[in-house]
Design an enzyme around this catalytic site. Sequence first.
Site, PDB file in Angstrom:
ATOM      1  N   GLU A  86     -48.432   7.300  52.434  1.00 31.18           N
ATOM      2  CA  GLU A  86     -48.484   6.250  53.448  1.00 31.18           C
ATOM      3  C   GLU A  86     -49.902   6.032  53.985  1.00 31.18           C
ATOM      4  O   GLU A  86     -50.577   6.976  54.368  1.00 31.18           O
ATOM      5  CB  GLU A  86     -47.565   6.664  54.599  1.00 31.18           C
ATOM      6  N   GLU A 121     -51.351  17.090  66.143  1.00 33.57           N
ATOM      7  CA  GLU A 121     -50.577  17.556  64.991  1.00 33.57           C
ATOM      8  C   GLU A 121     -50.738  19.072  64.945  1.00 33.57           C
ATOM      9  O   GLU A 121     -51.850  19.552  64.853  1.00 33.57           O
ATOM     10  CB  GLU A 121     -51.140  16.982  63.688  1.00 33.57           C
ATOM     11  N   ARG A 151     -57.200   7.745  55.579  1.00 32.82           N
ATOM     12  CA  ARG A 151     -56.174   7.747  54.520  1.00 32.82           C
ATOM     13  C   ARG A 151     -56.500   6.717  53.443  1.00 32.82           C
ATOM     14  O   ARG A 151     -56.329   6.974  52.256  1.00 32.82           O
ATOM     15  CB  ARG A 151     -54.802   7.401  55.112  1.00 32.82           C
ATOM     16  N   ARG A 153     -53.930  12.610  67.728  1.00 38.45           N
ATOM     17  CA  ARG A 153     -52.600  13.176  67.456  1.00 38.45           C
ATOM     18  C   ARG A 153     -52.681  14.694  67.502  1.00 38.45           C
ATOM     19  O   ARG A 153     -53.447  15.287  66.733  1.00 38.45           O
ATOM     20  CB  ARG A 153     -52.115  12.773  66.058  1.00 38.45           C
ATOM     21  N   SER A 202     -48.354   1.849  58.790  1.00 36.09           N
ATOM     22  CA  SER A 202     -46.992   1.565  59.210  1.00 36.09           C
ATOM     23  C   SER A 202     -47.033   0.425  60.203  1.00 36.09           C
ATOM     24  O   SER A 202     -48.023   0.235  60.923  1.00 36.09           O
ATOM     25  CB  SER A 202     -46.297   2.813  59.745  1.00 36.09           C
ATOM     26  N   ARG A 256     -53.275  15.661  54.716  1.00 33.31           N
ATOM     27  CA  ARG A 256     -53.418  14.257  55.132  1.00 33.31           C
ATOM     28  C   ARG A 256     -53.282  14.004  56.632  1.00 33.31           C
ATOM     29  O   ARG A 256     -53.169  12.860  57.055  1.00 33.31           O
ATOM     30  CB  ARG A 256     -52.423  13.403  54.363  1.00 33.31           C
ATOM     31  N   HIS A 257     -53.271  15.065  57.431  1.00 34.97           N
ATOM     32  CA  HIS A 257     -53.202  14.878  58.881  1.00 34.97           C
ATOM     33  C   HIS A 257     -54.462  15.381  59.565  1.00 34.97           C
ATOM     34  O   HIS A 257     -54.917  16.492  59.299  1.00 34.97           O
ATOM     35  CB  HIS A 257     -51.991  15.620  59.464  1.00 34.97           C
TER      36      HIS A 257
HETATM   37  O1  4AD Z   1     -47.506   5.673  61.390  1.00 31.82           O
HETATM   38  P1  4AD Z   1     -48.309   5.691  62.642  1.00 31.82           P
HETATM   39  O2  4AD Z   1     -48.062   6.810  63.573  1.00 31.82           O
HETATM   40  O3  4AD Z   1     -48.037   4.302  63.354  1.00 31.82           O
HETATM   41  C1  4AD Z   1     -48.591   3.894  64.543  1.00 31.82           C
HETATM   42  O4  4AD Z   1     -49.477   4.470  65.156  1.00 31.82           O
HETATM   43  C2  4AD Z   1     -48.093   2.564  64.998  1.00 31.82           C
HETATM   44  N1  4AD Z   1     -48.543   2.321  66.374  1.00 31.82           N
HETATM   45  C3  4AD Z   1     -48.586   1.507  64.064  1.00 31.82           C
HETATM   46  C4  4AD Z   1     -48.056   0.170  64.341  1.00 31.82           C
HETATM   47  O5  4AD Z   1     -48.822  -0.756  64.593  1.00 31.82           O
HETATM   48  N2  4AD Z   1     -46.766   0.025  64.284  1.00 31.82           N
HETATM   49  O6  4AD Z   1     -49.863   5.645  62.278  1.00 31.82           O
HETATM   50  C5  4AD Z   1     -50.396   4.569  61.548  1.00 31.82           C
HETATM   51  C6  4AD Z   1     -51.221   5.085  60.389  1.00 31.82           C
HETATM   52  C7  4AD Z   1     -50.431   5.854  59.333  1.00 31.82           C
HETATM   53  O7  4AD Z   1     -49.856   4.987  58.393  1.00 31.82           O
HETATM   54  C8  4AD Z   1     -51.493   6.717  58.718  1.00 31.82           C
HETATM   55  O8  4AD Z   1     -52.243   5.988  57.764  1.00 31.82           O
HETATM   56  C9  4AD Z   1     -52.383   7.023  59.888  1.00 31.82           C
HETATM   57  O9  4AD Z   1     -52.178   6.021  60.849  1.00 31.82           O
HETATM   58  N3  4AD Z   1     -52.096   8.336  60.473  1.00 31.82           N
HETATM   59  C10 4AD Z   1     -52.874   9.420  60.352  1.00 31.82           C
HETATM   60  N4  4AD Z   1     -54.043   9.606  59.711  1.00 31.82           N
HETATM   61  C11 4AD Z   1     -54.614  10.822  59.798  1.00 31.82           C
HETATM   62  N5  4AD Z   1     -54.089  11.848  60.492  1.00 31.82           N
HETATM   63  C12 4AD Z   1     -52.930  11.707  61.166  1.00 31.82           C
HETATM   64  N6  4AD Z   1     -52.454  12.713  61.883  1.00 31.82           N
HETATM   65  C13 4AD Z   1     -52.270  10.452  61.114  1.00 31.82           C
HETATM   66  N7  4AD Z   1     -51.137   9.960  61.650  1.00 31.82           N
HETATM   67  C14 4AD Z   1     -51.049   8.690  61.247  1.00 31.82           C
END
Ligand code: 4AD
Length: 465
Positions: free
Chosen positions: A388, A239, A439, A237, A391, A245-246
């Site tokens: 979170e 970000e 996380r 990502r 998701s 937390r990212h």
């Molecule tokens: O919420 P996210 O973006 O959802 C998906 O990637 C979907 N494809 C999931 C699905 O099957 N529907 O990311 C899922 C999880 C988040 O809840 C969080 O725990 C983690 O990934 N996450 C991160 N962890 C660390 N750094 C980041 N930048 C994150 N972004 C998401």
Amino acid sequence: GRKWKKVSELDASLNGQSVLLRGRCHTTRGKGKIAFLILREAGHTVQCVFQVEDNVVSKGLIKYINSLSKESIIDVEGTVDIPSAPINGTTQQVELKGRKVYCVSKARPVLPFNLEDASRSEKDFQKAEQEDLQYVRVNQDTRLNNRVLDLRTSANQAVFRIQSYVSMFFRQFLVSRGFVEIHTPKLIAGASEGGAAVFSLDYYGQPACLAQSPQLHKQMAICADLGRVFEIGPVFRAENSFTHRHLCEFTGLDLEMEIKEHYFEVLDILDELFVFVFDGLHQHCSKELEAINEQYPFEPLKYLKKTLRLTFEEGLQLLKDDGIELDPFGDLDTASERRLGTLVKEKYNTDFYILHRYPLAVRPFYTMPCFDNPQYSNSFDVFIRGEEIISGAQRVHDPELLTSRAEACGINVKSLSTYIDSFRWGAVPHGGVGVGLERVVMLYCALNNIRKASMFPRDPTRLAP
Ligand code: 4AD
């Protein structure tokens, strides 16, 4: 080879036995005819006592021990002994009467920071202030710049053992439920979770990116009749925010499964899966949890045997009763998520819960709208301590609806054509989730920063080590 022992294996049952240990020279102190060497191996420590004795320990050996640099790899031979008084400051309650020391690999005499300082708790520092001790706080950047050294503290050793257990339990549970482990490509043609946070790259002249999740290909595995699949792999990502937390790269625990009637089937799996993970950590990682607690004290996670499920609307109502009014079709911001976590804990006595039936507008294009009200969706987030960790959702399996949802969300449909086409040869209803491994570990152990739960974290300012 039989004499070799691990420091962690030393206990009273070995009293009087001669053993050989390999570890790091944690500290040495000595004067005249006696030297104390604390040997450390994978976060476990034992005191080795060397006393001058004819034909066994020479004065030269005492001098040599005092000259060893901290963190050097050394072998120590000696006899296990039960000390008359309890030992302070080591993990093992027996000591070693040392006879021989060999240095296997010398560490530089000057370290970027002192490992004892890096292992101290906030409480230690407060005590030190009152007693005027010379403790030095090691800041996070210094730790991360020298991560290999930082990872040697007992708390960090424990964090990464717990991380390993979480993914092991995840795999173990899902395999027992008929899930197949898959490996999807990380070089893909376009964004899967929305365009902004994507690392673009040039793929032999064709635009491409690092996968933002296994989303598209895990769904395609369902279209390929694998039934139930999971993956443990890297997620990228871009970000550009700098938060606690990212990360720009994290480890995703993903699953995807056929649904017969209702997206609650996914929640049921998730529910059992996480109770299995939490129970497993509780049963198998008490030493690790203790080590983390010593440096970073935390409240054990409260969770229910049957995970609490609240609808998004019910969540908003709890917040409303608390004086926080939010857009019924908007998303929760970080502060309201936290607040809701606290309210849920007060009312239901759990740190772990599911919030489902989110507004469609705040979910990715592939999310299935609710059948009874398309302003909502068959989707959910899962929280630990108000943050979170997961998701998930039921997915759209109709290619026409999928195309129009992607267009409505401003996604480049062309880059998704092979994905959308996968649904044109018949597709079962399905759903799944993505879990962020770092996380889970961060929040289970109530660590305040995700970098602590990532071995070599990647954020916008960090690409090394
Ligand atoms: O919420 P996210 O973006 O959802 C998906 O990637 C979907 N494809 C999931 C699905 O099957 N529907 O990311 C899922 C999880 C988040 O809840 C969080 O725990 C983690 O990934 N996450 C991160 N962890 C660390 N750094 C980041 N930048 C994150 N972004 C998401």
